[in-house]
Design an enzyme around this catalytic site. Structure first.
Site, mmCIF file in Angstrom:
data_model
loop_
_atom_site.group_PDB
_atom_site.id
_atom_site.type_symbol
_atom_site.label_atom_id
_atom_site.label_comp_id
_atom_site.label_asym_id
_atom_site.label_seq_id
_atom_site.Cartn_x
_atom_site.Cartn_y
_atom_site.Cartn_z
ATOM 1 C CG ASP A 92 7.583 4.944 -3.915
ATOM 2 O OD1 ASP A 92 6.462 4.733 -3.437
ATOM 3 O OD2 ASP A 92 8.556 4.179 -3.733
ATOM 4 C CG ASP A 149 4.657 10.049 0.576
ATOM 5 O OD1 ASP A 149 5.238 9.087 1.119
ATOM 6 O OD2 ASP A 149 3.678 9.903 -0.211
HETATM 7 C C1 E48 Z 1 -3.198 7.110 3.554
HETATM 8 C C2 E48 Z 1 -3.904 7.310 2.214
HETATM 9 C C3 E48 Z 1 -4.764 8.570 2.146
HETATM 10 O O1 E48 Z 1 -2.937 7.375 1.185
HETATM 11 C C4 E48 Z 1 -3.463 6.653 0.088
HETATM 12 C C5 E48 Z 1 -4.422 5.644 0.659
HETATM 13 C C6 E48 Z 1 -3.853 4.282 0.791
HETATM 14 O O2 E48 Z 1 -2.479 4.327 1.145
HETATM 15 C C7 E48 Z 1 -1.608 4.980 0.241
HETATM 16 C C8 E48 Z 1 -0.497 5.556 1.088
HETATM 17 N N1 E48 Z 1 0.211 4.475 1.808
HETATM 18 C C9 E48 Z 1 1.395 4.026 1.381
HETATM 19 N N2 E48 Z 1 2.034 2.992 1.955
HETATM 20 C C10 E48 Z 1 3.153 2.788 1.226
HETATM 21 C C11 E48 Z 1 4.142 1.808 1.325
HETATM 22 C C12 E48 Z 1 5.184 1.805 0.392
HETATM 23 C C13 E48 Z 1 6.199 0.782 0.395
HETATM 24 O O3 E48 Z 1 6.216 -0.145 1.236
HETATM 25 N N3 E48 Z 1 7.159 0.824 -0.562
HETATM 26 C C14 E48 Z 1 7.199 1.801 -1.516
HETATM 27 N N4 E48 Z 1 8.184 1.791 -2.423
HETATM 28 N N5 E48 Z 1 6.284 2.796 -1.542
HETATM 29 C C15 E48 Z 1 5.255 2.799 -0.616
HETATM 30 C C16 E48 Z 1 4.261 3.791 -0.703
HETATM 31 C C17 E48 Z 1 3.202 3.777 0.209
HETATM 32 N N6 E48 Z 1 2.083 4.549 0.336
HETATM 33 O O4 E48 Z 1 -1.067 4.109 -0.719
HETATM 34 C C18 E48 Z 1 -1.746 4.313 -1.949
HETATM 35 C C19 E48 Z 1 -2.413 3.017 -2.321
HETATM 36 C C20 E48 Z 1 -0.783 4.865 -2.979
HETATM 37 O O5 E48 Z 1 -2.711 5.332 -1.721
HETATM 38 C C21 E48 Z 1 -2.278 6.020 -0.613
HETATM 39 O O6 E48 Z 1 -4.740 6.155 1.949
#
Ligand code: E48
Length: 373
Positions: A93, A267
């Site tokens: 990422d 992922d």
């Molecule tokens: C689902 C679950 C368990 O995954 C945990 C926590 C909260 O959500 C997650 C996972 N969701 C997530 N959405 C994303 C969107 C982008 C994006 O728009 N751009 C780029 N470059 N990378 C992204 C990576 C992402 N990860 O995001 C963090 C805050 C990393 O913790 C993860 O709940």
């Protein structure tokens, strides 16, 4: 394996797609789940175990690795594959999302993002060009554009501004990435929960003719139906001959429903994070091993599993380890969870080839609902 990056569609079943990505470091069977290896390790797992669960590719994070051990240092050490002992493809990422979710004192301009390290407070700048440079220094096979993911809820104006800047940054990343035949740079569709902005983002990225397309800005706390609605808007616009990657997703239910809407790659920290907290994913649904009801249960998590963590240990023992906060508890439940996720993806792939994805999806959800655990 090929000297270039090639995606071939093997079968479709409705919107669900069975494909294969061929790269110099190995091929990736899609739909694919990528275990998260944020800091160069899939937490509580050996890399050969990760491969043993069936993973073809893992994810690394630019943000974490640029702060520690450092991008130039990683290059001097031969790159992330050698450093971490994973010789198959790695997707990284780009860092923007982690900056916004982890770092302090952030300043975001057209040029890029300036931030303070959450580790030692040191100040860093990251432009689209620097993000691609860092991912190159890490040796990443699939590099993500630098983008801006706004936290929902947000105003349409804010979402539009971030989406348009992300489009401009995609172009800058494409130029910075240049021509690297055995590697790929994916664009990231933004646009929040606004269909027209999602459409503009998808069309704008499609015009750049990239090797793959991610759907970002989701799995940030919105209801599942909002996420799925955005896939219904976005996927039909993305070119069918390129892979589609839904970032940060998700639960087994999310995976089934997103594959059914045309997603090829996923992922999520869910299986590894839940594993460290004693939450086991199985064919019969989720099992909270902290619950006292497991204290004298001789049964393994799943005697039909090929994974030793699921087959060779009693729930009573796993309950004891988790309750005692033993390191082995984290290791075994993480191993079980990643193995279950890969078994689910394997079942999904086979069902698409057999043109029975809808039945497989329904049967799988029934098993979860029945519980019987
Ligand atoms: C689902 C679950 C368990 O995954 C945990 C926590 C909260 O959500 C997650 C996972 N969701 C997530 N959405 C994303 C969107 C982008 C994006 O728009 N751009 C780029 N470059 N990378 C992204 C990576 C992402 N990860 O995001 C963090 C805050 C990393 O913790 C993860 O709940």
């Amino acid at each position: 394996m090929t000297e270039t990056f090639e995606f071939k569609l093997i079968a479709t079943d409705g919107q669900a797609r069975r494909g294969e990505i061929s790269m110099p470091r190995g091929s990736i069977r899609t739909p694919a789940f990528m275990p998260v290896g944020t800091g160069g390790t899939v937490k509580a797992m050996y890399m050969d175990q990760v491969r043993g669960t069936g993973a073809d590719i893992i994810l690394g994070n630019t943000y974490h690795l640029m702060l520690r051990p450092g991008a130039e240092r990683m290059a001097r050490l031969g790159g992330l594959h050698r450093f971490a002992g994973w010789n198959r493809p790695i997707l990284t990422d780009s860092g923007g999302f982690q900056v916004m979710s982890l770092s302090g004192l952030r300043k975001l301009t057209e040029q890029g993002v300036t931030f303070q390290s959450h580790i030692d407070g040191s100040r860093h700048e990251m432009s689209p060009e620097r993000s691609i440079e860092i991912q190159g220094l890490l040796g990443s096979d699939i590099q993500m554009q630098l983008d801006e993911c706004v936290r929902l809820p947000a105003t349409p104006t804010e979402i539009e501004r971030a989406m348009e800047m992300s489009l401009r940054w995609a172009e800058r990343c494409r130029v910075a990435f240049g021509e690297q035949p055995g590697k790929a740079m994916f664009g990231i569709v933004q646009g929040g929960d606004i269909p027209t902005l999602r459409e503009r983002s998808a069309h704008g990225l499609k015009a750049l003719d990239l090797k793959g397309y991610a759907v970002g800005g989701l799995a940030v706390g919105e209801p599942q139906e909002v996420m799925l609605d955005m896939l219904d808007v976005t996927c039909p616009i993305l070119p069918s001959e390129k892979p589609r990657y839904l970032m940060g997703v998700g639960t087994p239910d999310d995976l089934l429903k997103s594959v059914g809407r045309g997603i090829d790659m996923f992922d999520c920290v869910m299986p590894t994070r839940a594993g460290r907290h004693g939450l086991a994913f199985t064919r019969h649904g989720k099992i909270n091993l902290k619950n006292a009801r497991h204290a004298e249960d001789h049964r393994p998590l799943d005697e039909e599993s090929s994974c030793p963590a699921a087959r060779d240990y009693s729930r009573a023992y796993l309950h004891h380890l988790v309750r005692s906060n033993e390191i082995l508890g984290m290791m075994l439940v993480t191993w079980n969870n990643l193995s279950y996720y890969q078994d689910l993806m394997s079942g999904i792939r086979a069902s698409i080839e057999a043109q029975r994805f809808a039945d497989f999806s329904a049967e799988t959800q029934e098993m979860w609902a029945r519980g019987d655990i």
